[in-house]
Scaffold this motif. Structure first.
Motif, PDB file in Angstrom:
ATOM      1  N   THR A  18      -9.920 -12.374 -19.036  1.00  0.00           N
ATOM      2  CA  THR A  18      -8.599 -11.743 -19.096  1.00  0.00           C
ATOM      3  C   THR A  18      -7.540 -12.737 -19.543  1.00  0.00           C
ATOM      4  OG1 THR A  18      -9.218 -10.198 -17.339  1.00  0.00           O
ATOM      5  CG2 THR A  18      -6.869 -10.476 -17.776  1.00  0.00           C
TER       6      THR A  18
ATOM      7  N   ALA B  63      -8.033 -13.589 -23.277  1.00  0.00           N
ATOM      8  CA  ALA B  63      -7.560 -12.519 -24.155  1.00  0.00           C
ATOM      9  C   ALA B  63      -6.040 -12.423 -24.133  1.00  0.00           C
ATOM     10  CB  ALA B  63      -8.178 -11.189 -23.725  1.00  0.00           C
ATOM     11  N   LEU B  64      -5.442 -12.531 -22.942  1.00  0.00           N
ATOM     12  CA  LEU B  64      -3.992 -12.409 -22.818  1.00  0.00           C
ATOM     13  C   LEU B  64      -3.284 -13.548 -23.534  1.00  0.00           C
ATOM     14  CD1 LEU B  64      -1.510 -11.011 -21.683  1.00  0.00           C
ATOM     15  CD2 LEU B  64      -1.894 -12.219 -19.513  1.00  0.00           C
TER      16      LEU B  64
ATOM     17  N   THR C   9      -7.160  -6.711 -24.618  1.00  0.00           N
ATOM     18  CA  THR C   9      -6.513  -7.307 -23.450  1.00  0.00           C
ATOM     19  C   THR C   9      -6.153  -6.245 -22.427  1.00  0.00           C
ATOM     20  OG1 THR C   9      -5.605  -9.057 -24.865  1.00  0.00           O
ATOM     21  CG2 THR C   9      -4.622  -8.786 -22.684  1.00  0.00           C
TER      22      THR C   9
END
Length: 343
Positions: free
Chosen positions: A167, A170-171, A203
């Motif tokens: 996470t 991706a963020l 995301t």
């Protein structure tokens, strides 16, 4: 509110600032291999963060120092239990900084390519490992009655923590793509926007699952509100970048990071490191903090120093606020064609 509660909030703010600022330059580092098509475009990406990346890392140093001074037991348990992952992060940050400085010191293509690969991997790994680390902090780890971590390295690689790592990776990459679109001109800007939309969709899927899992695992109404803000801001950021509103998208992706960190710290409080062996062995803001006198001195020092740091860093971003493109990249001396000899 007690001073140890105040310092828990301040440390959360420091980590928020670090992830907001270092998040986009981690993302830009990852994009040097995902977005850039040639060396000139990689130089554009590196130059967008060149004046600010080292200043962004000050937030990490401050967060670590504040944790050491305000919550020494938290610091000791965290850095001893997570020794190998945090050492890998430290090595990556060192190599990454060296790569920025040494990449252009020699003209050989192999030399520059190797340093550019170092920038990519040493941006990707910390972006992933910080999510793994905070996933374990919030979820809880094996802490005994002596406040010592008694688990192993493989215990840190649980599904929840790995999802947290994916996470944050991706963020941060999405945050970096939006920043690239905001700071560049020409074809690279167009491609950064298109890539940001695709990254944003991925995301959203990861963040909803991770934050939802966090909320089910622990947390109350406040963490639920922060989770909702994070999800809505992320969706709005994707919509804004698709509508070519890069400034709004960057602000909203920043709100997503702020709300995500808030969700984690709100779910964590009043613990600072929950124990999975016995809840009574958990480290809390009360039993892991320094003395009241120490926290008082730290509060006065922070009140004096923080405005100066914020003013200086804000001024740096203002000075280097203009967009750049490949047309602004000077040809290296070793790439210039020699002047024709005169008869």
């Amino acid at each position: 509110m007690e001073l140890h509660d105040v310092w828990f909030v301040l440390i959360a703010v420091l980590w928020t600032g670090y992830f907001f600022l270092e998040g986009f330059d981690f993302g830009v580092g990852v994009l040097t291999r995902l977005l850039a098509r040639d060396r000139a475009e990689r130089r554009v990406l590196i130059n967008t963060i060149g004046p600010v990346w080292d200043g962004n890392e000050v937030w990490l140093l401050t967060a670590g120092g504040a944790t050491f001074a305000a919550f020494p037991d938290w610091y000791a348990t965290l850095f001893s239990g997570f020794y190998l992952p945090l050492l890998l992060v430290l090595v990556c940050l060192i190599v990454r900084g060296v790569a920025f400085e040494y990449r252009a010191k020699r003209p050989e293509e192999t030399w520059q390519t190797n340093w550019e690969r170092a920038i990519f991997w040493c941006s990707l790994l910390p972006a992933f490992l910080w999510g793994v680390a905070f996933g374990n902090i919030v979820h809880g780890v094996a802490i005994d009655a002596d406040k010592e971590y008694v688990g192993g390295l493989l215990d840190l690689l649980n599904p929840y923590a790995l999802l947290g790592g994916l996470t944050t990776l991706a963020l941060f990459t999405f945050h970096g793509a939006v920043f690239t679109a905001l700071k560049t001109v020409g074809d690279i800007r167009v491609r950064a926007r298109a890539l940001a939309v695709r990254l944003g969709v991925a995301t959203v899927a990861l963040a909803v699952v991770f934050l939802g899992w966090t909320r089910l695992d622990r947390g109350g109404l406040a963490s639920l509100i922060a989770l909702a803000v994070a999800a809505l801001a992320l969706l709005a950021a994707v919509r804004a970048i698709a509508a070519v509103r890069e400034g709004w998208s960057f602000a909203l992706s920043g709100v997503t990071i702020v709300a995500t960190v808030a969700t984690l710290f709100l779910a964590l409080y009043p613990n600072v490191m929950p124990s999975t062996l016995d809840p009574d062995w958990s480290l809390t803001v009360a039993n892991a903090s320094s003395s009241h006198y120490t926290l008082t001195i730290m509060t006065w020092l922070a009140a004096l120093a923080t405005p100066l740091v914020l003013l200086y860093q804000g001024w740096t971003y203002w000075v280097f606020r203009k967009r750049i493109g490949t047309q602004h990249i000077a040809v290296d001396a070793h790439q210039q064609e020699p002047e024709p000899s005169r008869p």
